[in-house]
Design a protein around this motif. Structure first.
Motif, PDB file in Angstrom:
ATOM      1  N   CYS A  41     -11.646  62.872  28.519  1.00  0.00           N
ATOM      2  CA  CYS A  41     -11.231  62.017  29.627  1.00  0.00           C
ATOM      3  C   CYS A  41     -12.153  62.158  30.821  1.00  0.00           C
ATOM      4  O   CYS A  41     -12.572  63.259  31.161  1.00  0.00           O
ATOM      5  CB  CYS A  41      -9.839  62.396  30.117  1.00  0.00           C
ATOM      6  SG  CYS A  41      -8.634  62.610  28.840  1.00  0.00           S
ATOM      7  N   VAL A  42     -12.397  61.040  31.486  1.00  0.00           N
ATOM      8  CA  VAL A  42     -13.115  61.009  32.748  1.00  0.00           C
ATOM      9  C   VAL A  42     -12.157  60.389  33.759  1.00  0.00           C
ATOM     10  O   VAL A  42     -11.593  59.325  33.522  1.00  0.00           O
ATOM     11  CB  VAL A  42     -14.403  60.163  32.637  1.00  0.00           C
ATOM     12  CG1 VAL A  42     -15.028  59.953  33.997  1.00  0.00           C
ATOM     13  CG2 VAL A  42     -15.387  60.829  31.686  1.00  0.00           C
ATOM     14  N   GLY A  43     -11.964  61.078  34.874  1.00  0.00           N
ATOM     15  CA  GLY A  43     -11.050  60.602  35.895  1.00  0.00           C
ATOM     16  C   GLY A  43     -11.759  59.888  37.036  1.00  0.00           C
ATOM     17  O   GLY A  43     -12.911  60.200  37.345  1.00  0.00           O
ATOM     18  N   LEU A  44     -11.049  58.948  37.640  1.00  0.00           N
ATOM     19  CA  LEU A  44     -11.539  58.231  38.813  1.00  0.00           C
ATOM     20  C   LEU A  44     -10.559  58.443  39.957  1.00  0.00           C
ATOM     21  O   LEU A  44      -9.349  58.281  39.782  1.00  0.00           O
ATOM     22  CB  LEU A  44     -11.669  56.737  38.524  1.00  0.00           C
ATOM     23  CG  LEU A  44     -12.615  56.334  37.395  1.00  0.00           C
ATOM     24  CD1 LEU A  44     -12.557  54.831  37.173  1.00  0.00           C
ATOM     25  CD2 LEU A  44     -14.033  56.789  37.681  1.00  0.00           C
ATOM     26  N   LEU A  45     -11.081  58.781  41.132  1.00  0.00           N
ATOM     27  CA  LEU A  45     -10.232  59.055  42.292  1.00  0.00           C
ATOM     28  C   LEU A  45      -9.694  57.787  42.958  1.00  0.00           C
ATOM     29  O   LEU A  45      -8.793  57.868  43.791  1.00  0.00           O
ATOM     30  CB  LEU A  45     -11.010  59.883  43.320  1.00  0.00           C
ATOM     31  CG  LEU A  45     -11.412  61.278  42.854  1.00  0.00           C
ATOM     32  CD1 LEU A  45     -12.313  61.937  43.891  1.00  0.00           C
ATOM     33  CD2 LEU A  45     -10.182  62.129  42.587  1.00  0.00           C
ATOM     34  N   CYS A  46     -10.205  56.622  42.597  1.00  0.00           N
ATOM     35  CA  CYS A  46      -9.791  55.380  43.249  1.00  0.00           C
ATOM     36  C   CYS A  46      -8.321  55.039  42.997  1.00  0.00           C
ATOM     37  O   CYS A  46      -7.764  54.174  43.674  1.00  0.00           O
ATOM     38  CB  CYS A  46     -10.697  54.229  42.842  1.00  0.00           C
ATOM     39  SG  CYS A  46     -10.809  53.940  41.071  1.00  0.00           S
ATOM     40  N   TYR A  63     -14.915  61.245  39.130  1.00  0.00           N
ATOM     41  CA  TYR A  63     -15.806  60.473  39.994  1.00  0.00           C
ATOM     42  C   TYR A  63     -14.980  59.720  41.026  1.00  0.00           C
ATOM     43  O   TYR A  63     -13.792  59.451  40.812  1.00  0.00           O
ATOM     44  CB  TYR A  63     -16.641  59.497  39.151  1.00  0.00           C
ATOM     45  CG  TYR A  63     -17.512  60.231  38.166  1.00  0.00           C
ATOM     46  CD1 TYR A  63     -18.765  60.690  38.531  1.00  0.00           C
ATOM     47  CD2 TYR A  63     -17.055  60.515  36.880  1.00  0.00           C
ATOM     48  CE1 TYR A  63     -19.552  61.403  37.644  1.00  0.00           C
ATOM     49  CE2 TYR A  63     -17.835  61.222  35.985  1.00  0.00           C
ATOM     50  CZ  TYR A  63     -19.083  61.665  36.374  1.00  0.00           C
ATOM     51  OH  TYR A  63     -19.854  62.387  35.492  1.00  0.00           O
ATOM     52  N   ASP A  64     -15.616  59.355  42.129  1.00  0.00           N
ATOM     53  CA  ASP A  64     -14.913  58.657  43.203  1.00  0.00           C
ATOM     54  C   ASP A  64     -14.355  57.318  42.740  1.00  0.00           C
ATOM     55  O   ASP A  64     -13.220  56.965  43.065  1.00  0.00           O
ATOM     56  CB  ASP A  64     -15.836  58.416  44.400  1.00  0.00           C
ATOM     57  CG  ASP A  64     -16.266  59.715  45.062  1.00  0.00           C
ATOM     58  OD1 ASP A  64     -15.546  60.729  44.956  1.00  0.00           O
ATOM     59  OD2 ASP A  64     -17.348  59.710  45.689  1.00  0.00           O
ATOM     60  N   ASP A  65     -15.157  56.567  42.016  1.00  0.00           N
ATOM     61  CA  ASP A  65     -14.787  55.211  41.599  1.00  0.00           C
ATOM     62  C   ASP A  65     -15.740  54.770  40.484  1.00  0.00           C
ATOM     63  O   ASP A  65     -16.669  55.513  40.131  1.00  0.00           O
ATOM     64  CB  ASP A  65     -14.835  54.246  42.793  1.00  0.00           C
ATOM     65  CG  ASP A  65     -16.156  54.296  43.547  1.00  0.00           C
ATOM     66  OD1 ASP A  65     -17.215  54.492  42.914  1.00  0.00           O
ATOM     67  OD2 ASP A  65     -16.130  54.146  44.780  1.00  0.00           O
ATOM     68  N   PRO A  66     -15.545  53.572  39.913  1.00  0.00           N
ATOM     69  CA  PRO A  66     -16.442  53.132  38.843  1.00  0.00           C
ATOM     70  C   PRO A  66     -17.916  53.097  39.261  1.00  0.00           C
ATOM     71  O   PRO A  66     -18.794  53.418  38.462  1.00  0.00           O
ATOM     72  CB  PRO A  66     -15.924  51.737  38.494  1.00  0.00           C
ATOM     73  CG  PRO A  66     -14.465  51.795  38.830  1.00  0.00           C
ATOM     74  CD  PRO A  66     -14.406  52.641  40.081  1.00  0.00           C
ATOM     75  N   ALA A  67     -18.202  52.722  40.506  1.00  0.00           N
ATOM     76  CA  ALA A  67     -19.591  52.673  40.968  1.00  0.00           C
ATOM     77  C   ALA A  67     -20.215  54.070  40.960  1.00  0.00           C
ATOM     78  O   ALA A  67     -21.376  54.236  40.567  1.00  0.00           O
ATOM     79  CB  ALA A  67     -19.668  52.058  42.361  1.00  0.00           C
ATOM     80  N   HIS A  68     -19.455  55.075  41.366  1.00  0.00           N
ATOM     81  CA  HIS A  68     -19.946  56.456  41.354  1.00  0.00           C
ATOM     82  C   HIS A  68     -20.204  56.904  39.916  1.00  0.00           C
ATOM     83  O   HIS A  68     -21.225  57.543  39.631  1.00  0.00           O
ATOM     84  CB  HIS A  68     -18.936  57.362  42.060  1.00  0.00           C
ATOM     85  CG  HIS A  68     -19.346  58.785  42.150  1.00  0.00           C
ATOM     86  ND1 HIS A  68     -18.436  59.811  42.096  1.00  0.00           N
ATOM     87  CD2 HIS A  68     -20.555  59.385  42.283  1.00  0.00           C
ATOM     88  CE1 HIS A  68     -19.066  60.965  42.194  1.00  0.00           C
ATOM     89  NE2 HIS A  68     -20.357  60.731  42.307  1.00  0.00           N
ATOM     90  N   LEU A  69     -19.304  56.577  39.004  1.00  0.00           N
ATOM     91  CA  LEU A  69     -19.508  56.906  37.588  1.00  0.00           C
ATOM     92  C   LEU A  69     -20.770  56.222  37.073  1.00  0.00           C
ATOM     93  O   LEU A  69     -21.605  56.856  36.416  1.00  0.00           O
ATOM     94  CB  LEU A  69     -18.294  56.505  36.756  1.00  0.00           C
ATOM     95  CG  LEU A  69     -18.427  56.611  35.236  1.00  0.00           C
ATOM     96  CD1 LEU A  69     -18.787  58.022  34.799  1.00  0.00           C
ATOM     97  CD2 LEU A  69     -17.152  56.143  34.554  1.00  0.00           C
ATOM     98  N   LEU A  70     -20.937  54.958  37.381  1.00  0.00           N
ATOM     99  CA  LEU A  70     -22.114  54.226  36.923  1.00  0.00           C
ATOM    100  C   LEU A  70     -23.398  54.841  37.472  1.00  0.00           C
ATOM    101  O   LEU A  70     -24.377  55.021  36.732  1.00  0.00           O
ATOM    102  CB  LEU A  70     -22.017  52.757  37.339  1.00  0.00           C
ATOM    103  CG  LEU A  70     -23.138  51.843  36.869  1.00  0.00           C
ATOM    104  CD1 LEU A  70     -23.243  51.844  35.350  1.00  0.00           C
ATOM    105  CD2 LEU A  70     -22.916  50.432  37.387  1.00  0.00           C
ATOM    106  N   ALA A  71     -23.392  55.211  38.751  1.00  0.00           N
ATOM    107  CA  ALA A  71     -24.575  55.824  39.357  1.00  0.00           C
ATOM    108  C   ALA A  71     -24.875  57.193  38.762  1.00  0.00           C
ATOM    109  O   ALA A  71     -26.024  57.646  38.796  1.00  0.00           O
ATOM    110  CB  ALA A  71     -24.381  55.941  40.876  1.00  0.00           C
ATOM    111  N   SER A  72     -23.869  57.849  38.209  1.00  0.00           N
ATOM    112  CA  SER A  72     -24.012  59.190  37.638  1.00  0.00           C
ATOM    113  C   SER A  72     -24.008  59.179  36.115  1.00  0.00           C
ATOM    114  O   SER A  72     -23.901  60.222  35.483  1.00  0.00           O
ATOM    115  CB  SER A  72     -22.852  60.064  38.128  1.00  0.00           C
ATOM    116  OG  SER A  72     -22.761  60.067  39.521  1.00  0.00           O
ATOM    117  N   LEU A  73     -24.133  58.010  35.533  1.00  0.00           N
ATOM    118  CA  LEU A  73     -23.954  57.852  34.090  1.00  0.00           C
ATOM    119  C   LEU A  73     -24.839  58.772  33.261  1.00  0.00           C
ATOM    120  O   LEU A  73     -24.371  59.363  32.285  1.00  0.00           O
ATOM    121  CB  LEU A  73     -24.222  56.391  33.710  1.00  0.00           C
ATOM    122  CG  LEU A  73     -23.653  55.912  32.397  1.00  0.00           C
ATOM    123  CD1 LEU A  73     -22.153  56.156  32.312  1.00  0.00           C
ATOM    124  CD2 LEU A  73     -23.959  54.453  32.199  1.00  0.00           C
TER     125      LEU A  73
END
Length: 79
Positions: A41-46, A63-73
């Motif tokens: 599992c990967v969690g998002l804080l949003c 990750y903070d949100d989907p954009a943060h996950l994408l930037a850290s992919l």
């Protein structure tokens, strides 16, 4: 939620084994359902749930949100 059956059903539909899947969610219930189905599992804080709660419920990364996950992919569990 947090029953694993919806996650297991999604795996069946995708034809993917649990050990090759990653679940992205923003609630403790998402983390518990995926973990019970044997999926990382990967969690998002949003979603408003604290990082510690997501981690305790089974998130291997948060990750903070989907954009943060994408930037850290490249460094994420999805890599």
């Amino acid at each position: 939620k947090p029953a694993p059956e919806p996650v297991e059903h999604a795996l069946e539909l995708a034809g993917a084994p649990a050990e090759r899947a990653v679940f992205v969610g923003d609630t403790v219930w998402d983390m518990r359902a995926a973990t019970r189905a044997g999926v990382r599992c990967v969690g998002l804080l949003c979603g408003g749930i604290p990082r510690a709660d997501l981690t305790e419920a089974g998130a291997v990364a948060v990750y903070d949100d989907p954009a943060h996950l994408l930037a850290s992919l490249a460094e994420s569990p999805l890599a």
